[in-house]
Design an enzyme around this catalytic site. Structure first.
Site, PDB file in Angstrom:
ATOM      1  N   GLU A   1      19.635 -34.163  -7.984  1.00 11.89           N
ATOM      2  CA  GLU A   1      18.257 -33.676  -7.949  1.00 11.89           C
ATOM      3  C   GLU A   1      17.998 -32.754  -9.142  1.00 11.89           C
ATOM      4  OE1 GLU A   1      15.349 -31.252  -4.772  1.00 11.89           O
ATOM      5  OE2 GLU A   1      17.479 -31.585  -4.318  1.00 11.89           O
TER       6      GLU A   1
ATOM      7  N   LYS B   1       9.626 -36.526  -3.930  1.00 16.48           N
ATOM      8  CA  LYS B   1      10.180 -35.926  -2.712  1.00 16.48           C
ATOM      9  C   LYS B   1       9.079 -35.605  -1.710  1.00 16.48           C
ATOM     10  CE  LYS B   1      13.529 -32.321  -1.454  1.00 16.48           C
ATOM     11  NZ  LYS B   1      14.374 -31.212  -1.996  1.00 16.48           N
TER      12      LYS B   1
ATOM     13  N   CYS C   1      17.455 -35.286  -1.398  1.00 18.36           N
ATOM     14  CA  CYS C   1      18.013 -34.135  -0.679  1.00 18.36           C
ATOM     15  C   CYS C   1      17.490 -33.988   0.760  1.00 18.36           C
ATOM     16  CB  CYS C   1      17.780 -32.867  -1.500  1.00 18.36           C
ATOM     17  SG  CYS C   1      18.815 -31.467  -1.003  1.00 18.36           S
TER      18      CYS C   1
END
Length: 262
Positions: free
Chosen positions: A41, A110, A144
């Site tokens: 990330e 995300k 994540c």
């Protein structure tokens, strides 16, 4: 498909140095027979760089994307990497997949932002399932915290994802996610999950490494330690097909019962 996981925090704040780190890793991964290299990330810029996020954010087709496409082409390897994406005045925490011929295959924003730091610097994405075809596998992207929501990963399973690539910035004390949750996600959704983490101290965050590629049997095919490392493992479509036949979670679902959950 042999997959390489680059466990590294690169050089926070220096896009040029991170591009060099990625290039060197791509060469090593390709020499080891990997068809895909995954980086963590926000690898392009660093994670804990404060207002540098907005300053260094680039469009999905920006200069750094061009440089990574050139790296992928030169080494003959697909690359997935995390970066801050600028779209007008909006900045997303994104991950992009580039093919071995330099084509941009997929870009994911995300959807679940973690903590005050991310909410201060990013806008959440709205597309939960982003996929591309690569070497006979359907590859999905997630970042994540997204993988910690079972609905998110199940959506990928129902959409046919074979290998879920998850660039991450997992920090202490949440190492149980890498150690326990990721293998379970792979098993309950009958897919491979490649979870590639940052490592070491960065600002206020201590990233814990432990990058892993887990198979649909819930077994880690590889697991990194807590230092910078390049680890490799295979995502085998034949094994995946046999596992899905033997473990019919998706076939045995009863969606009519789940309406109250949403």
């Amino acid at each position: 498909m042999r997959t390489a996981l680059l466990q590294s925090s690169g050089r926070p704040g220096s896009v040029a140095e991170n591009l060099q780190v990625l290039d060197e890793a791509a060469g090593r991964a390709a020499a080891a027979g990997a068809a895909l290299l995954a980086a963590p990330e926000m690898f392009l810029t660093g994670y804990a760089i404060g207002d540098g996020i907005g300053r260094l954010a680039e469009p999905a087709d920006g200069d750094s994307a061009d440089a990574i496409a050139e790296t992928a082409t030169r080494h003959g390897i697909a690359i997935a990497y995390g970066y801050p994406e600028r779209d007008g005045e909006t900045v997303y925490n994104s991950a992009q997949l580039v093919s071995a011929d330099g084509s941009r295959l997929a870009n994911y924003r995300k959807t679940h932002l973690f903590g005050c730091f991310e909410r201060e610097h990013f806008t959440p994405g709205e597309g939960p399932v982003v996929q591309a075809e690569l070497n006979g596998l359907t590859v999905g992207l997630m970042i994540c915290y997204d993988v910690e929501f079972p609905e998110n990963v199940r959506a990928h399973a129902l959409a046919g994802t074979d290998l879920l690539v998850v660039p991450t910035a997992q920090m202490h004390p949440f190492q149980f996610v890498a150690e326990s949750m990721i293998p379970v996600r792979a098993f309950e959704n009958q897919m491979y999950v490649a979870y590639v983490n940052r490592v070491g101290q960065e600002g206020e965050f201590e990233f814990i490494g432990l990058s892993t590629l887990a198979g649909p049997d819930g077994v880690a095919r590889t697991r990194a330690g807590r230092a910078e490392q390049l680890v490799l493992a295979d995502a085998d479509p034949a094994f995946l097909a046999a596992s899905r036949e033997a473990n019919p979670y998706l076939k045995d679902r009863r969606p009519a019962l789940y309406g109250p959950l949403v």
